[in-house]
Structures are given as C-alpha cells and as structure tokens.
Write a protein that holds these residues in place. Structure first.
Motif, PDB file in Angstrom:
ATOM      1  N   GLY A  10       0.487  -1.333   0.133  1.00 21.62           N
ATOM      2  CA  GLY A  10       0.109  -0.240  -0.256  1.00 21.62           C
ATOM      3  C   GLY A  10       0.772   1.489   0.328  1.00 21.62           C
ATOM      4  N   HIS A  11       0.727   2.375  -1.159  1.00 21.61           N
ATOM      5  CA  HIS A  11       1.318   3.158  -0.884  1.00 21.61           C
ATOM      6  C   HIS A  11       1.231   4.372   0.099  1.00 21.61           C
ATOM      7  N   CYS A  12       1.779   5.763   0.235  1.00 21.19           N
ATOM      8  CA  CYS A  12       1.982   6.193   1.145  1.00 21.19           C
ATOM      9  C   CYS A  12       0.660   7.408   0.765  1.00 21.19           C
ATOM     10  N   ASN A  13       1.226   7.664  -0.488  1.00 22.17           N
ATOM     11  CA  ASN A  13       0.063   9.145  -1.410  1.00 22.17           C
ATOM     12  C   ASN A  13       1.063  10.722  -0.583  1.00 22.17           C
ATOM     13  N   GLU A  14       2.249   9.789  -0.625  1.00 23.26           N
ATOM     14  CA  GLU A  14       2.569  11.498   0.268  1.00 23.26           C
ATOM     15  C   GLU A  14       3.766  11.481  -0.813  1.00 23.26           C
TER      16      GLU A  14
ATOM     17  N   VAL B 282       7.657  11.659  -3.492  1.00 17.06           N
ATOM     18  CA  VAL B 282       7.345  11.865  -4.176  1.00 17.06           C
ATOM     19  C   VAL B 282       6.874  11.089  -5.589  1.00 17.06           C
ATOM     20  N   GLN B 283       7.333   9.276  -5.393  1.00 18.01           N
ATOM     21  CA  GLN B 283       6.611   8.972  -6.457  1.00 18.01           C
ATOM     22  C   GLN B 283       4.964   8.721  -6.342  1.00 18.01           C
ATOM     23  N   CYS B 284       4.465   8.958  -5.269  1.00 20.43           N
ATOM     24  CA  CYS B 284       3.239   8.894  -5.537  1.00 20.43           C
ATOM     25  C   CYS B 284       2.326  10.324  -5.869  1.00 20.43           C
ATOM     26  N   ARG B 285       3.153  11.167  -5.429  1.00 18.07           N
ATOM     27  CA  ARG B 285       2.347  12.073  -6.518  1.00 18.07           C
ATOM     28  C   ARG B 285       3.025  12.489  -7.810  1.00 18.07           C
ATOM     29  N   GLN B 286       3.554  11.359  -8.110  1.00 18.19           N
ATOM     30  CA  GLN B 286       3.715  11.748  -9.684  1.00 18.19           C
ATOM     31  C   GLN B 286       3.210  10.376 -10.250  1.00 18.19           C
ATOM     32  N   GLY B 287       1.834   9.370  -9.019  1.00 18.76           N
ATOM     33  CA  GLY B 287       1.216   8.847  -9.675  1.00 18.76           C
ATOM     34  C   GLY B 287       2.340   7.398 -10.268  1.00 18.76           C
ATOM     35  N   GLN B 288       2.758   7.534  -9.472  1.00 13.19           N
ATOM     36  CA  GLN B 288       3.710   5.546  -9.470  1.00 13.19           C
ATOM     37  C   GLN B 288       3.458   5.180  -8.019  1.00 13.19           C
ATOM     38  N   PHE B 289       2.588   4.514  -8.581  1.00 12.24           N
ATOM     39  CA  PHE B 289       1.894   4.410  -6.736  1.00 12.24           C
ATOM     40  C   PHE B 289       2.782   3.102  -6.594  1.00 12.24           C
ATOM     41  N   HIS B 290       3.224   1.962  -7.153  1.00 16.30           N
ATOM     42  CA  HIS B 290       4.079   1.155  -7.670  1.00 16.30           C
ATOM     43  C   HIS B 290       4.991   0.542  -7.121  1.00 16.30           C
ATOM     44  N   LEU B 291       6.030   2.878  -6.917  1.00 19.19           N
ATOM     45  CA  LEU B 291       7.757   3.157  -6.948  1.00 19.19           C
ATOM     46  C   LEU B 291       7.082   3.585  -5.967  1.00 19.19           C
ATOM     47  N   CYS B 292       6.265   3.440  -5.316  1.00 16.15           N
ATOM     48  CA  CYS B 292       6.515   4.245  -3.246  1.00 16.15           C
ATOM     49  C   CYS B 292       7.757   3.866  -2.320  1.00 16.15           C
ATOM     50  N   GLU B 293       8.014   5.188  -2.200  1.00 18.52           N
ATOM     51  CA  GLU B 293       9.029   4.988  -1.375  1.00 18.52           C
ATOM     52  C   GLU B 293       9.205   4.378  -0.126  1.00 18.52           C
ATOM     53  N   ASN B 294       7.967   4.990   0.505  1.00 12.98           N
ATOM     54  CA  ASN B 294       7.043   3.935   1.997  1.00 12.98           C
ATOM     55  C   ASN B 294       6.099   3.031   2.133  1.00 12.98           C
ATOM     56  N   GLN B 295       6.141   2.089   0.870  1.00  9.67           N
ATOM     57  CA  GLN B 295       5.423   1.026   0.971  1.00  9.67           C
ATOM     58  C   GLN B 295       6.081   0.028   1.720  1.00  9.67           C
ATOM     59  N   SER B 296       5.373  -0.745   2.502  1.00  5.76           N
ATOM     60  CA  SER B 296       5.683  -2.008   2.728  1.00  5.76           C
ATOM     61  C   SER B 296       5.921  -3.196   2.545  1.00  5.76           C
ATOM     62  N   LEU B 297       6.160  -4.098   2.632  1.00  9.06           N
ATOM     63  CA  LEU B 297       6.615  -5.330   1.518  1.00  9.06           C
ATOM     64  C   LEU B 297       6.079  -6.224   2.833  1.00  9.06           C
ATOM     65  N   VAL B 298       4.946  -7.039   2.161  1.00  7.80           N
ATOM     66  CA  VAL B 298       3.578  -7.227   2.296  1.00  7.80           C
ATOM     67  C   VAL B 298       4.173  -8.634   2.660  1.00  7.80           C
ATOM     68  N   GLY B 299       4.724  -9.187   3.770  1.00  8.05           N
ATOM     69  CA  GLY B 299       5.468 -10.703   4.552  1.00  8.05           C
ATOM     70  C   GLY B 299       7.024 -10.508   4.523  1.00  8.05           C
ATOM     71  N   ALA B 300       6.980  -9.538   4.502  1.00 12.06           N
ATOM     72  CA  ALA B 300       8.758  -9.060   4.982  1.00 12.06           C
ATOM     73  C   ALA B 300       8.973  -7.489   5.930  1.00 12.06           C
ATOM     74  N   SER B 301       8.429  -6.558   5.353  1.00 11.74           N
ATOM     75  CA  SER B 301       8.612  -5.367   6.328  1.00 11.74           C
ATOM     76  C   SER B 301       7.087  -5.194   7.253  1.00 11.74           C
ATOM     77  N   CYS B 302       6.246  -6.278   6.896  1.00 13.47           N
ATOM     78  CA  CYS B 302       4.586  -5.984   7.850  1.00 13.47           C
ATOM     79  C   CYS B 302       4.454  -8.092   7.745  1.00 13.47           C
ATOM     80  N   ASP B 303       3.746  -7.744   8.365  1.00  6.61           N
ATOM     81  CA  ASP B 303       3.264  -9.612   8.642  1.00  6.61           C
ATOM     82  C   ASP B 303       2.262  -9.810   7.212  1.00  6.61           C
TER      83      ASP B 303
END
Length: 725
Positions: A473-477, A479-500
């Motif tokens: 899930g992206h942060c919406n805040e 630079v990448q999110c503001r450019q609409g590149q949500f899959h490249l979000c800098e604050n995105q957690s990785l499911v199963g790795a950085s979050c359960d």
C-alpha cells in the motif's frame, strides 16, 4: 505494584513526559538505566563529572525561532540562554600539506542558542519538580510482557536484583533501535514495528567529541570565531565551546568511524586533536589545561552494534511506531520518533508531548461510552488467531496471536487463501538481515474484510472479498506517489517481509494496497495472480511487443506458467525456453507455440533464426541463463527481467547499441493494475495451476515449493478450499 504509566528512560523526553503526567494528576514511575538523569544530555566539568556549569558532551544547540517546543519549555522553566559565539573569521583546512585558509565569518541565521550552565540545566530543572519516589536510577529494563489488562516490565535494579512492576501503559523514552536490541517482548513485536525500530538511526550514537579547555578564549583576540572545518582530521567540525560563565574551550566532532576510534584509542585521538587545534588556532591551543573525550558509540546505553556500522540522521515520518498487539499498550517518545524534529532536543520534547496527550485522551475516552470507531458490523471478533510464524530463520512455527485492531487507513482481513511464492524464500531464510523474526510471511493473500479502521476509503466494505500482493500500500505523499507511480512508492511496506503477511488466519492491510477480487475466481485461484499473475501480465504489457510478434519466456515455473498463458491470450507467437524435455509438454499445453530446450540447442541462435524475439521475459533469478539470450533479441527488442537475483548481468554494450536493444526491470504493479490482471484472467480463462495445503502444513508446503516438488503454485487455505460464487 501497579502504576498507571511506566516511563522507561530518564532523558529529556522521559522527564518532560513525567512532568506532564504529574501536572495531569496521572501517577507514574520512571526507570532510568544510568546512575544519572539526562540520557544523551551530559554537561561535565574539567574532570568529566556532571556539573551545573559544564561543557556539553552531548547535544548543545537549539533554535527557538525554528523549534518553538524547545523555546517554550526553556521560557517556562525560566532558564537563561546565550548565543553560540560566531563572531570572527572561520578556518578551513583542506590538506595537511597546505596552510589552513581563513575566511570572513557569516552571522548565523537563525542564531544557535545554548543554555547557561550547559544543556544539563534543563534536566535539573525538570527533575526538581518531580516527586523523588517516582524515579529509580540504575534500573535496566530487560523484558516486557502483556499480562491481561496490564503490562509487566522486568528489570534489574542498581544492586543487580531482578524485579518487575506492572503498569496500564508503558512509555518508552528511548532510541527505537536500542529498545529493539535490548528488551524482549511477549508476545513478540510484529514485523513492521521491529523492523522500523531496528532501521532507525540513533541520534548522537555515531558521534564522538573532543574538548580542549583553556584559561581564556585566546582565539577571539585574533579575530577568530573558533569555528573550523577540516578535511584532514581527526576533528572535522570545530566550534567555540566557551560557557556563559566564561570557561573557555574548543570542541570538535571526530571524523573517524566507531571502529577506527576503537582501534586508535582515546589517548591517540585526543593527542591528534590537540595537535590539529594548535595548527589551526596557534601554539596556545596546543597546551590545554584539560581535555574531555566522549564516544557515544561506545556507550551501551545509547548505541547498538548496528549504530557502529551505519550512521545517518533519523527522518520525520507519519507512519505508526507501534503496530500489532502492542499498539494500545506502549508509546514511543525518543527524539528519533518525532514527527517534526527527529534527532534534535526539540524532537524529544515534541514526541513526548504527543505521547502524553494520547495517553491522557485515551484515559478520557476509556471513561466514556464507546463511539464505535472500529467497524466490525454485527460480527463477534475472535480474541486470537493462528499464524505460521518465522521464529528463527528457515523455520515456521504454528502460533496463537492476539487479534489486532486496524489503525486509521487499515483493514483487518480474515484470510481465506495465501499463495507460496519463490520470493518467500528470502523472507523465511533471513536473507535480509534487517528483517529479523518473529514475523509472518506470505504476500499472495485473499480474504474478507472483518474490521475497518478510520479513514478507510468507502469503496471497501465489511464482508467484501479483497486481496493484497507484495506491495503493501502506497503512502500518497512521496515524490513517486505524487507522480502517480504508486508501485514505486518510497514508503511502501513489503507484505510478508517488512510487515506481517498471509500465512495466518488474520492480517492487517493498508487500504491503499487492497485489490477487489472478482466473483468468478475462487480465493485459492486468485491468490497467485496477485503476485505471479500481475508480475508476468505487466511485464508483457511493458515489453513493447504487438500481437503477432515473437515473444520468448525463459523459465517455465510458477511465474513462467502464467506468462505463457497470458502471452498466448494476448496474441503473441510464444516460445518457451527451458532446460530439459520434462517440461516441454506442459509448456505447449500452457500456450507455447514452440519449446526450446537449452540443453539440446542454442536458444539465442534459434530465436535469431526466426527473425529475433521482440521481447524476452525472464522469470528466473539466474543471470547466467538470461544473459546469453540477449543475442536472440530482434533489433529494438527488449529483455524484461522479473527474477530478482543479486548476481550481476553481463551484457555486450555493442550488441545493445548497434541494435538499439534495451533491458527493463519490472516489478508487480499497482492495485488497479492488479484488478486489470484479475479481470483479464476471468475474460481469457487464465488460471494458475495449483496445489493446496492447510495452514498448519505451511512449512511442509514451503519445503515442497523450495525443492521444486510442486507444479506450478502452492496455495495455503485456512479452511476447505473456497469455491467461486
């Protein structure tokens, strides 16, 4: 003994928290591991002992105009302050064989301020207003455990005796990394919380200071400010440290790493610093009346082993510092956790005020009827759920966990199915040392929403069947999110790795990462599409190929068997590239027009004989297998990499340039792209070929996948396989 609030840490944040709680009439007990208060604030005399008119071995400066929290508390306590001296020229030392250069100084804007008597003055003032029986020094907290409605905290007191206390809430006024490294939690912290604490740099921890004390500030007579910058060392940044009472000193930050400082030793560093000061400020600087040295990296109550290896300054973030079962039982108040000024004195004050305000408002809300912020419908939530947890790298254990409550922007999902992916290997085997167990793997998750946190978008409803893939899930805040590149979000957690993740009956998920699941797909069918499906579907879409073009798929496994189906349905001429004949029949059934066996022929030559492939999609991690295929690309063809291996990819620059060929890396995609993949799968009849096993056999299922003893995807089901509607 029970306490309403237990504060762990007697630095600036902990002392302010105690002051605010005391003023609010809320009882507290403060535990401090050192034999003094102040934490990283330490004002010392010429002998290195604490002093009410000392030199700041820790933080010293603040900026009232920029940091109102600091200015306000200084005013409220009636503490006198004075400006950091900046009058005079500054010195720059570029090389040892060159004379230092002198430049006209520039007045500081905003002006740096210091407290008269040293920064320790604020510690003394805060402590003086607190009841002495509520503070215990020399107590090292070692463990924290949930015990019904209370939190039990175990510690070793100043005499070495183990004790424990209970509290309704615990406020940790400590660096997150230090807390994660030195205190055990029962139940264990969730993966996201532990990883975030561990990954946060500790303020002051990498630094060491040297002070040279003099009878008078002689450098001022020469028109020097006492400020110097050096590219030679051992000191790299030097300032006037003269006190408000006129005790003269220069201090500098040591430019050596923690390991280099340890190897050199205190005496050598101090001697080198004094010689350097003499070279910069004249012979008088070479005969100080005393010297002081403080290496914060060598302080076990400040720094961890990780702080010795990695520096950096903590950065502000709005992400929660505590998640999972602990979120309502503990708070964080170290300077590093400030949302405005992490790594500054003002940050310690800001985060402490925020934490206490939440505690006070929480107590107020608990006395009122519930307003029902958590939406669960008429459903009665189970208090616990089962999960397959990585307790030690390489193993999975079935555990019982407390059911968490979703925070703002989150949902709680009752998991129906979770795919086992090749990427789970690195999560489970501990390939990333920053992701320490315990944690729950799995990132191909399908289930139903059973609870909604606040501010979740209205398109998500209770009972709705949803999924989530690797991208949490992206942060919406950013630079990448503001450019609409949500899959490249800098604050995105990785499911199963950085979050359960989803090897569990329940999991939390960000609303921004959710995917709607079509009714036509069974949950165990949809799960692999959320990773293997979208990865290959998007790779083909990015390949630049058009219907009728030749496409080659390297690797006919979990990813490759999806790529073959999508490529055929998209209208490409599909060549499957694999090793050995055992997979040839399956490849043709899945949609390949031809199969190329790399053990029997040169795959690149075969593709070149057919005019060259417009695109080659590699689904394997082996760079040695992918690199030779470049010669099978047609001019302006594209090699699309999906296998996320770490080995270098050898390429011929000439081959790329002459044919204008290119290489593209591709990850999965956004939730919207995931929904498009699911819809295409329904319309085109694409389905993963799966085997299913129940949750409690997850470790067996994982080992089958890892040993390639499954064709083609393994999926965990929480109950009997769920059929499509």
């Amino acid at each position: 003994m029970n306490h309403p609030v237990l504060i762990v840490g007697g630095g600036l944040a902990g002392l302010l928290a105690a002051r605010l709680l005391h003023k609010a009439g809320i009882g507290f007990l403060l535990l401090e591991a050192r034999d003094r208060l102040g934490g990283r604030i330490l004002s010392a005399d010429a002998s290195g002992q604490m002093s009410d008119d000392g030199f700041d071995l820790g933080p010293s400066w603040f900026w009232p105009g920029m940091q109102p929290a600091m200015g306000n508390i200084v005013d409220a306590l009636g503490l006198p302050c004075f400006p950091q001296n900046s009058d005079g020229d500054v010195i720059f030392q570029r090389m040892s064989r060159e004379a230092p250069q002198r430049y006209r100084g520039v007045r500081q804007e905003p002006q740096s301020m210091r407290l008269a008597g040293g920064t320790g003055a604020i510690v003394s003032a805060l402590a003086a207003a607190l009841p002495g029986e509520c503070i215990r020094l020399g107590t090292r907290v070692a463990r924290v455990a949930l015990d019904g409605a209370a939190v039990e905290v175990g510690f070793v007191d100043a005499t070495g005796v183990g004790q424990s206390v209970r509290a309704a809430h615990v406020l940790f006024a400590l660096p997150p990394r230090l807390l994660e490294a030195t205190v055990s939690f029962t139940p264990a912290l969730d993966t996201a919380t532990a990883g975030r604490w561990r990954g946060t740099p500790t303020w002051m921890a990498p630094h060491a200071k040297v002070f040279a004390l003099y009878d008078r500030p002689f450098w001022r007579d020469a028109g020097l400010s006492g400020t110097a910058q050096s590219m030679v060392g051992p000191l790299v940044e030097i300032h006037d440290a003269t006190t408000a009472s006129g005790k003269a000193a220069l201090f500098g930050f040591v430019g050596l790493s923690a390991d280099e400082r340890e190897a050199a030793g205190r005496d050598a560093i101090v001697a080198g610093a004094v010689r350097q000061l003499a070279g910069l400020f004249g012979p008088q600087a070479g005969t100080p009346r005393a010297t002081l040295f403080k290496d914060w990296a060598a302080d076990p109550l400040t720094a961890t082993a990780k702080d010795r290896r990695t520096g950096g300054h903590p950065v502000p973030t709005d992400q929660p510092w505590v998640e999972g079962v602990w979120r309502d039982r503990i708070s964080m108040a170290g300077s590093e956790t400030s949302r405005a000024e992490p790594g500054y004195l003002a940050g310690a004050l800001e985060t402490s005020e925020h934490a206490v305000a939440a505690i006070v408002s929480g107590r107020t809300r608990s006395a009122r009827p519930s307003r029902g912020r958590l939406k669960t419908g008429n459903r009665t939530m189970k208090s616990t759920y089962r999960a397959m947890q990585i307790t030690t790298p390489g193993t999975l254990d079935l555990v019982e966990r407390a059911t968490p409550r979703p925070r703002a922007g989150e949902v709680l999902i009752e998991v129906e199915a979770c795919g086992i992916c090749g990427a789970d290997v690195s999560d489970i085997e501990g390939a990333d040392p920053s992701l320490q167990p315990p944690r729950v793997p799995g990132h191909e998750v399908v289930g139903r929403i059973v609870a909604l946190g606040e501010n979740v978008p209205s398109l998500w409803k209770l009972g709705q069947r949803v999924g989530i893939g690797r991208l949490g899930g992206h942060c919406n805040e950013c630079v990448q999110c503001r450019q609409g590149q949500f899959h490249l979000c800098e604050n995105q957690s990785l499911v199963g790795a950085s979050c359960d993740g989803g090897y569990a009956e329940m999991m939390l998920a960000r609303g921004t990462g959710l995917v709607s699941i079509p009714d036509e797909l069974a949950s165990e069918e949809a799960a692999p599409i959320l990773c293997a499906g979208i990865a290959t579907f998007n790779a083909l879409r990015k390949s630049g190929a058009q219907p009728g073009d030749l496409i080659a798929i390297l690797g006919i496994g979990g990813l490759g068997h999806m790529a073959l189906q999508y490529a055929r349905k998209m209208g490409f001429k599909v060549a499957a590239v694999g090793r050995g004949q055992d997979i040839a029949e399956d490849a043709l059934k899945l949609g390949a027009h031809l199969y190329i066996d790399t053990e029997a022929e040169d795959a690149a030559a075969r593709l070149k004989s057919m005019g060259g492939a417009k695109a080659i999609v590699t689904t394997v991690r082996n760079a040695e297998a992918a690199s030779p295929l470049m010669h099978g690309l047609a001019p302006r063809g594209r090699l699309v990499l999906l296998g996320a291996g770490k080995d270098p990819l050898p390429l011929s620059a000439g081959h790329l340039v002459v044919g204008e060929r290119s290489v593209l890396g591709s990850i999965t995609g956004t939730p919207y792209e995931n929904e498009r993949t699911l819809d295409f799968s329904v319309l085109a009849g694409v389905r993963p070929q799966i085997e299913t096993m129940p949750l409690e056999k997850a470790f067996e299922a994982y080992r089958k996948m890892k040993s390639s003893d499954v064709k083609f995807r393994m999926v965990l089901t929480m109950k009997e396989p769920i059929r499509a509607h």
